[in-house]
Design an enzyme around this catalytic site. Sequence first.
Site, PDB file in Angstrom:
ATOM      1  N   TYR A  31       5.998  -2.714  18.624  1.00 13.97           N
ATOM      2  CA  TYR A  31       4.934  -3.258  17.773  1.00 13.97           C
ATOM      3  C   TYR A  31       4.319  -4.530  18.372  1.00 13.97           C
ATOM      4  O   TYR A  31       3.711  -5.318  17.646  1.00 13.97           O
ATOM      5  CB  TYR A  31       5.476  -3.552  16.374  1.00 13.97           C
ATOM      6  N   ASN A  46       6.057   2.489   4.535  1.00 14.61           N
ATOM      7  CA  ASN A  46       5.066   3.544   4.312  1.00 14.61           C
ATOM      8  C   ASN A  46       5.448   4.864   4.982  1.00 14.61           C
ATOM      9  O   ASN A  46       4.599   5.679   5.302  1.00 14.61           O
ATOM     10  CB  ASN A  46       3.662   3.075   4.721  1.00 14.61           C
TER      11      ASN A  46
HETATM   12  P1  CMP Z   1       2.298   1.478  11.403  1.00 14.50           P
HETATM   13  O1  CMP Z   1       1.389   2.653  11.591  1.00 14.50           O
HETATM   14  O2  CMP Z   1       3.722   1.707  11.693  1.00 14.50           O
HETATM   15  O3  CMP Z   1       1.749   0.260  12.292  1.00 14.50           O
HETATM   16  C1  CMP Z   1       1.996  -1.098  11.955  1.00 14.50           C
HETATM   17  C2  CMP Z   1       2.672  -1.229  10.633  1.00 14.50           C
HETATM   18  O4  CMP Z   1       2.664  -2.519  10.073  1.00 14.50           O
HETATM   19  C3  CMP Z   1       1.940  -0.377   9.628  1.00 14.50           C
HETATM   20  O5  CMP Z   1       2.174   0.992   9.897  1.00 14.50           O
HETATM   21  C4  CMP Z   1       2.493  -0.911   8.316  1.00 14.50           C
HETATM   22  O6  CMP Z   1       3.631  -0.211   7.867  1.00 14.50           O
HETATM   23  C5  CMP Z   1       2.937  -2.332   8.677  1.00 14.50           C
HETATM   24  N1  CMP Z   1       2.276  -3.350   7.879  1.00 14.50           N
HETATM   25  C6  CMP Z   1       2.909  -4.232   7.087  1.00 14.50           C
HETATM   26  N2  CMP Z   1       2.012  -5.044   6.508  1.00 14.50           N
HETATM   27  C7  CMP Z   1       0.785  -4.675   6.930  1.00 14.50           C
HETATM   28  C8  CMP Z   1      -0.536  -5.137   6.670  1.00 14.50           C
HETATM   29  N3  CMP Z   1      -0.781  -6.153   5.844  1.00 14.50           N
HETATM   30  N4  CMP Z   1      -1.551  -4.491   7.303  1.00 14.50           N
HETATM   31  C9  CMP Z   1      -1.310  -3.459   8.157  1.00 14.50           C
HETATM   32  N5  CMP Z   1      -0.077  -2.985   8.435  1.00 14.50           N
HETATM   33  C10 CMP Z   1       0.962  -3.586   7.822  1.00 14.50           C
END
Ligand code: CMP
Length: 140
Positions: free
Chosen positions: A51, A114
């Site tokens: 990430y 999520n």
């Molecule tokens: P993902 O597709 O795994 O990529 C980054 C992740 O950050 C995203 O899904 C979310 O689960 C997580 N996340 C947590 N807070 C936020 C936010 N405010 N905006 C976007 N992503 C978030």
Amino acid sequence: MATERTFSILKPDATRRNLTGAINAKIEASGLRIVAQKRIHMTTAQAETFYGVHSERGFFRELVTFMTSGPVVVQVLEGENAVAQYREVMGATNPANAAPGTIRKEFAESIEANSAHGSDSTENAAIEIAYFFSGCEIVG
Ligand code: CMP
């Protein structure tokens, strides 16, 4: 249309609630094929690197803590326009905005928990797949 591969993670909230089979059923019903899959427990270093693009975001530390809080299932999915197709199957990042029938609408607990991650481009899919899988682990 092109056959593509995308990278997927079934997140700790999904493994904790025994939902990996239900999510895989949605993936396969959409026509995508699971051509590689393994259950791992990410280290902090792995999650931080994976990430890394989000390292300046306010949610980064919590995201890394969450992604290392339990096992995940990493996957390679293959199919027509797999990147866009899987993003459609997952639904919007925030489950509050996700369409009915999508993984996140049905299963996600919050924007962080999520349930699923999917690559946002074919370029990133190739990078993310190579981070977790060797070529001989992917069986199309
Ligand atoms: P993902 O597709 O795994 O990529 C980054 C992740 O950050 C995203 O899904 C979310 O689960 C997580 N996340 C947590 N807070 C936020 C936010 N405010 N905006 C976007 N992503 C978030």
